[in-house]
Scaffold this motif. Structure first.
Motif, mmCIF file in Angstrom:
data_model
loop_
_atom_site.group_PDB
_atom_site.id
_atom_site.type_symbol
_atom_site.label_atom_id
_atom_site.label_comp_id
_atom_site.label_asym_id
_atom_site.label_seq_id
_atom_site.Cartn_x
_atom_site.Cartn_y
_atom_site.Cartn_z
ATOM 1 N N ILE A 57 0.858 -1.184 -0.073
ATOM 2 C CA ILE A 57 -0.021 -0.176 0.209
ATOM 3 C C ILE A 57 0.795 1.342 0.021
ATOM 4 N N PHE A 58 0.755 2.127 -1.008
ATOM 5 C CA PHE A 58 1.514 3.147 -1.092
ATOM 6 C C PHE A 58 0.561 4.659 -1.546
ATOM 7 N N LEU A 59 0.900 5.697 -0.652
ATOM 8 C CA LEU A 59 0.276 6.880 -0.941
ATOM 9 C C LEU A 59 0.814 7.693 -2.149
ATOM 10 N N VAL A 60 -0.290 8.297 -2.739
ATOM 11 C CA VAL A 60 0.438 9.124 -4.085
ATOM 12 C C VAL A 60 0.139 10.555 -3.955
ATOM 13 N N LYS A 61 1.347 11.162 -3.893
ATOM 14 C CA LYS A 61 1.654 12.655 -3.582
ATOM 15 C C LYS A 61 2.290 13.251 -4.737
ATOM 16 N N ARG A 62 1.749 14.640 -4.783
ATOM 17 C CA ARG A 62 2.398 15.354 -5.840
ATOM 18 C C ARG A 62 3.403 16.151 -5.408
ATOM 19 N N THR A 63 4.653 16.393 -6.438
ATOM 20 C CA THR A 63 5.674 17.339 -6.150
ATOM 21 C C THR A 63 5.463 18.384 -7.069
ATOM 22 N N ILE A 64 5.618 19.640 -6.503
ATOM 23 C CA ILE A 64 5.199 20.968 -7.363
ATOM 24 C C ILE A 64 6.320 21.581 -7.220
ATOM 25 N N LEU A 71 10.972 22.076 -4.728
ATOM 26 C CA LEU A 71 9.872 21.039 -4.891
ATOM 27 C C LEU A 71 9.246 21.195 -3.598
ATOM 28 N N ASP A 72 7.873 21.224 -3.851
ATOM 29 C CA ASP A 72 6.894 21.265 -2.688
ATOM 30 C C ASP A 72 6.299 19.919 -2.874
ATOM 31 N N VAL A 73 5.798 19.422 -1.593
ATOM 32 C CA VAL A 73 5.026 18.233 -1.778
ATOM 33 C C VAL A 73 3.600 18.248 -1.265
ATOM 34 N N TYR A 74 2.746 17.953 -1.912
ATOM 35 C CA TYR A 74 1.153 18.163 -1.369
ATOM 36 C C TYR A 74 0.570 16.648 -1.531
ATOM 37 N N SER A 75 -0.261 16.325 -0.423
ATOM 38 C CA SER A 75 -0.962 14.877 -0.466
ATOM 39 C C SER A 75 -2.201 14.951 -1.316
ATOM 40 N N GLY A 76 -2.838 16.006 -1.786
ATOM 41 C CA GLY A 76 -3.832 15.982 -2.654
ATOM 42 C C GLY A 76 -3.498 15.451 -4.070
ATOM 43 N N ILE A 77 -4.354 14.654 -4.555
ATOM 44 C CA ILE A 77 -4.113 14.180 -5.699
ATOM 45 C C ILE A 77 -5.476 14.066 -6.699
ATOM 46 N N SER A 78 -5.364 13.956 -7.945
ATOM 47 C CA SER A 78 -6.666 13.906 -8.718
ATOM 48 C C SER A 78 -7.280 12.576 -8.713
ATOM 49 N N GLY A 254 5.057 16.746 -10.641
ATOM 50 C CA GLY A 254 5.647 15.393 -10.322
ATOM 51 C C GLY A 254 4.958 14.591 -9.405
ATOM 52 N N ILE A 255 5.242 13.144 -9.392
ATOM 53 C CA ILE A 255 4.498 12.286 -8.584
ATOM 54 C C ILE A 255 5.596 11.621 -7.524
ATOM 55 N N LEU A 256 5.103 11.450 -6.384
ATOM 56 C CA LEU A 256 5.947 11.037 -5.314
ATOM 57 C C LEU A 256 5.106 9.794 -4.554
ATOM 58 N N ILE A 257 5.661 8.636 -4.674
ATOM 59 C CA ILE A 257 4.900 7.493 -4.017
ATOM 60 C C ILE A 257 5.721 7.065 -2.811
ATOM 61 N N GLN A 258 4.485 7.008 -1.679
ATOM 62 C CA GLN A 258 5.347 6.672 -0.270
ATOM 63 C C GLN A 258 4.538 5.659 0.514
ATOM 64 N N GLU A 262 4.753 4.360 6.443
ATOM 65 C CA GLU A 262 5.893 5.571 6.622
ATOM 66 C C GLU A 262 5.121 6.791 6.552
ATOM 67 N N ASN A 263 4.129 7.283 6.324
ATOM 68 C CA ASN A 263 3.409 8.664 6.091
ATOM 69 C C ASN A 263 3.360 9.238 7.628
ATOM 70 N N TYR A 264 3.216 8.107 8.691
ATOM 71 C CA TYR A 264 2.814 8.702 10.109
ATOM 72 C C TYR A 264 3.893 9.464 10.617
ATOM 73 N N LEU A 265 5.157 8.880 10.373
ATOM 74 C CA LEU A 265 6.377 9.159 11.015
ATOM 75 C C LEU A 265 7.033 10.123 10.299
ATOM 76 N N HIS A 266 7.127 9.897 8.971
ATOM 77 C CA HIS A 266 7.750 10.560 7.897
ATOM 78 C C HIS A 266 6.968 11.405 7.057
ATOM 79 N N ASN A 267 6.731 12.600 7.211
ATOM 80 C CA ASN A 267 5.816 13.339 6.461
ATOM 81 C C ASN A 267 6.231 14.758 6.153
ATOM 82 N N ARG A 268 7.333 14.981 6.370
ATOM 83 C CA ARG A 268 7.968 16.239 6.074
ATOM 84 C C ARG A 268 9.004 15.951 4.954
ATOM 85 N N PHE A 269 9.088 17.028 4.020
ATOM 86 C CA PHE A 269 10.029 16.683 3.019
ATOM 87 C C PHE A 269 10.975 18.223 2.914
#
Length: 790
Positions: A57-64, A71-78, A254-258, A262-269
């Motif tokens: 299971i992997f979250l899909v995030k955007r890199t702006i 690069l900024d990372v957003y959790s919102g996706i389409s 761009g797209i970042l897959i995490q 791991e997102n709970y503890l590692h959610n800053r980029f």
């Protein structure tokens, strides 16, 4: 052999009761605190890792991409990206829709409950390990009116008969319509970062929000369930290519897959979209603090053991003469260590059990000492082995290495390297304590800064009420009644919360906008006309929207937006493009903090759309808070008698953003106090021993006319030198670590110099009080008795 070891060790310990008491009490306190903290650390580290398909299971995030390669990372996706990726990429088994959690009022017949929920597709339950107890979860995808609820919610509605009554029962959600229960799922475990009591189907949500079908809309979160043999890096590249083929613009997102767990503890980029921190930092801090406490307590053990070793030189000599081998002596002294650590461990676990309910209340956790848990035994064995080996290894080797001839002569002098080691350990011990004290002071100062900082917006004495359709329809009546009531200053609509605005858009264009500025996200806030006055936000220029108007031609922005768009000193009347339409700027609001202080103030667009705001905000008179709350209740009973009233205080919601930091500040204070207590406990034992060793010297000095003050200073000065050295070592280390911690905040304090002075002064004061008692007692002793004793 072991029985003999035990008997001898126990008799020896009973002869040195001060030694036994100090070591046992010190170790038990350190073990209790460390054990409780490690329970918390283990609980944090195990969050979201219980899912059977965790590795898939992997979250899909955007890199702006922003200016200067950032690069900024957003959790919102389409949604179209998730759906199309599932259709075109064979590595993806399922796509999972993750709606943002919201609280709403649910009604069955005449029973109302407020509960957290979201939308989801059936893949959410089929991918995560959230068991369905009764019903068919696939109905979420197949029936628009389907809803799944938790076992907890089912029991609240139907009691113990819920298995027979729940399925098919109608539920009304005040802001979303009528549904029928199609499934009941088991309560999410405490180790889940998601805690929702109801889910309705994503397709139902999509039917009411068709704008989510646009590739450029990122108003939801999502995840992939990958096949077991999938190459995650390749999936990320293929998904990014697919995304970029379907969005416009020169600077492609761009797209970042995490990994989800791991997102709970590692959610800053960082600025290159690499993981740079998150809650993992606090896990590390508390782990180190727990280890520090154990080390401090073990240092007490080592110091006292090596100091008292000289009193046992004759015993060691006799044992060696009659044939005792070194390994036998090591075993004997390890037995003594094991007895003390066992006693301390038993007391420490008892203290832990007694404190656990308070710790759970304090941390908001559900920590438990489950004796069937292998993880618990790993912690217990690890702490026991760590303390026993660290405490017993060196003293056992030192004591067992005494030469028999010198030992039989009663040579009680220690080797220089042993004395030097003890001094070094005292320095290390107090360095760790001072490091904790300075850290506690800096963290508390930053938290005070966060709580007291002028945010540029009012947050105190304001309550928020979720805006459902009924409140929207009755808003004018509610506002009229409320503003005429006692204890109420203002009523407005705004959403999301102006102190934590998750909604944003890059659909803002202006003359001179560069390609590098293409993806700058503007925060969006939907408001009523009186939003600025209700929240005490001054206008820098121009006006806000007029009352009674439906203004779709004009726009109000904040000062940061004006600066980014470089609209000059007079932006009023200038035209920009918003979501493809030309808008004229009529007002500029003064900047206020619309995100946490970890982030800089965001460029913001304020829209006049009260029906879409989301929150009814009521500002109470600070001098009449109770009267104001009573007025709110009275008005709701009159205007909306069938709608249950639930409200939250805005300042409490703001404070909740820093719950982890406040917990850290409080725990750091406790750690600092306990570390000083343990250090001084050992120092007291050393001072007592050294005073006894120097009984003859003190007696001679008194006979020759030495004063009490000079003798007190004589005994204390060596310790004070060590403390001064510890201050010099700990201060730069504390500065470095606290600078690293504060760098996460966009708005932070400068590390105060007084924190180092206060920590040093406090440590010296406590040290003087600890040593001074024993020093003065020795200085005041009758020299005749001292010399006779010698």
């Amino acid at each position: 052999m072991l029985k003999n070891y035990f008997k001898t060790a126990w008799r020896t310990l009973l002869k040195n009761k001060v030694y036994l008491f100090i070591n046992t009490i010190g170790l038990s306190i350190a073990i209790a605190v460390s054990f409780l903290m490690l329970l918390w650390v283990f609980d944090e580290s195990s969050m979201d890792k219980f899912h059977e398909k965790d590795d898939q299971i992997f979250l899909v995030k955007r890199t702006i991409p922003l200016e200067e390669g950032v690069l900024d990372v957003y959790s919102g996706i389409s949604y179209p990206l998730l759906k199309t990726a599932k259709e075109q990429l064979p590595e993806i088994e399922e796509y999972i829709t993750l709606g943002r959690t919201f609280e709403d009022n649910l009604r069955i017949k005449n029973t109302d409950f407020r509960a957290p929920g979201a939308f989801a597709n059936a893949a959410f339950f089929n991918s995560f390990s959230f068991p369905v107890l009764v019903g068919d979860i696939n109905a979420l995808d197949e029936k628009p009116e389907a809803i799944a609820i938790s076992e907890r919610l089912a029991q609240r509605f139907w009691g113990d008969d819920w298995p027979q009554k729940a399925l098919g029962s109608p539920i009304h959600i005040y802001d979303n319509g009528d549904f029928a229960v199609e499934a009941v799922y088991k309560n999410f475990p405490a180790q889940s970062s998601i805690q929702n009591d109801f889910y309705y189907g994503f397709q139902h949500h999509l039917s009411q929000n068709d704008w989510m079908l646009e590739w450029g809309n990122n108003g939801m979160q999502g995840a992939f369930l990958l096949r077991k043999d999938a190459d995650v890096a390749q999936v990320a590249k293929k998904t990014e290519k697919l995304f970029q083929e379907n969005i416009s613009g020169e600077f492609k997102e761009g797209i970042l897959i995490q990994k989800f767990s791991e997102n709970y503890l590692h959610n800053r980029f960082d600025e290159q979209a690499k993981v740079a921190g998150g809650r993992i930092e606090y896990v590390r801090i508390f782990t180190l603090a727990a280890i520090f406490l154990l080390i401090i307590s073990c240092i007490n053990f080592i110091n006292l053991s090596t100091a008292y070793a000289t009193k046992r030189s004759s015993e060691i000599g006799v044992r060696k003469v009659v044939g005792a081998k070194k390994n036998m002596l090591v075993g004997q002294f390890f037995m003594e260590t094991s007895i003390i650590t066992s006693l301390a461990f038993f007391m420490g676990l008892l203290i832990s059990v007694l404190l656990l309910p308070s710790i759970n209340t304090f941390t908001g956790k559900q920590l438990a000492i489950d004796i069937t848990s292998p993880q618990l035994w790993i912690i217990i064995f690890g702490v026991f082995a760590f303390t026993t080996l660290l405490s017993g290894a060196y003293p056992s080797l030192i004591i067992s290495s005494f030469k028999p001839i010198e030992a039989l002569k009663g040579a009680g002098k220690e080797q220089k390297n042993t004395i030097s080691l003890r001094k070094g350990l005292v320095v290390l011990q107090f360095s760790l304590s001072i490091l904790l004290i300075i850290s506690a002071l800096v963290i508390q100062n930053q938290i005070d800064y966060v709580n007291q900082k002028d945010l540029g917006i009012a947050k105190d004495h304001i309550i928020s009420i979720h805006q459902d359709q009924v409140i929207t329809e009755k808003y004018q009546a509610l506002k009229s009644e409320l503003t005429a009531s006692a204890g109420i200053e203002a009523v407005t609509l705004v959403g999301p919360s102006p102190l934590a605005t998750p909604a944003s858009s890059s659909g803002v264009s202006w003359p001179g906008k560069t390609q590098e500025q293409e993806n700058i996200e503007f925060t969006l806030l939907w408001t009523a006309h009186n939003f600025p006055s209700a929240f005490d936000i001054p206008l820098n220029q121009g006006d806000y929207y007029r009352e009674g108007s439906k203004d779709t031609l004009n726009l109000v922005v904040n000062q940061t937006a004006v600066d980014i768009m470089q609209l000059g000193e007079n932006p009023i009347g200038k035209t920009i493009q918003f979501w493809g339409a030309q808008r004229q700027i009529i007002g500029v609001l003064k900047d206020f903090h619309n995100r946490s202080l970890y982030e800089p103030i965001q460029p913001t667009v304020f829209l006049l759309e009260p029906e879409n705001a989301g929150e009814l905000m009521i500002k109470l008179d600070a001098a009449q808070t109770e009267e104001g709350l009573a007025s709110v209740k009275t008005v709701f009973e009159k205007v909306l008698p069938d709608t249950p009233l639930h409200y939250d205080f805005l300042d409490e919601e703001y404070a909740a953003n820093y719950r982890t930091e406040m917990l850290t500040a409080t725990l750091a204070r406790y750690f600092a106090m306990i570390s000083i207590l343990l250090s001084c406990l050992g120092l007291f034992g050393l001072a007592t021993f050294m005073a006894k060793q120097r009984t003859k010297e003190i007696g001679i000095r008194k006979v020759l006319g030495a004063s009490i003050n000079s003798i007190t200073f004589l005994i204390s000065k060596d310790f004070l030198k060590l403390i001064a050295l510890a201050i010099l070592i700990a201060s730069p280390l504390a500065y470095y670590f606290m600078s690293q911690w504060l760098d996460d905040f966009a708005y932070r304090i400068n590390i105060p110099v007084w924190a180092f002075g206060l920590a040093g002064a406090l440590t010296l004061l406590v040290t003087l009080m600890t040593i001074g008692f024993q020093a003065i007692k020795s200085a005041m002793a009758n020299p005749v008795n001292s010399l006779r004793t010698e």
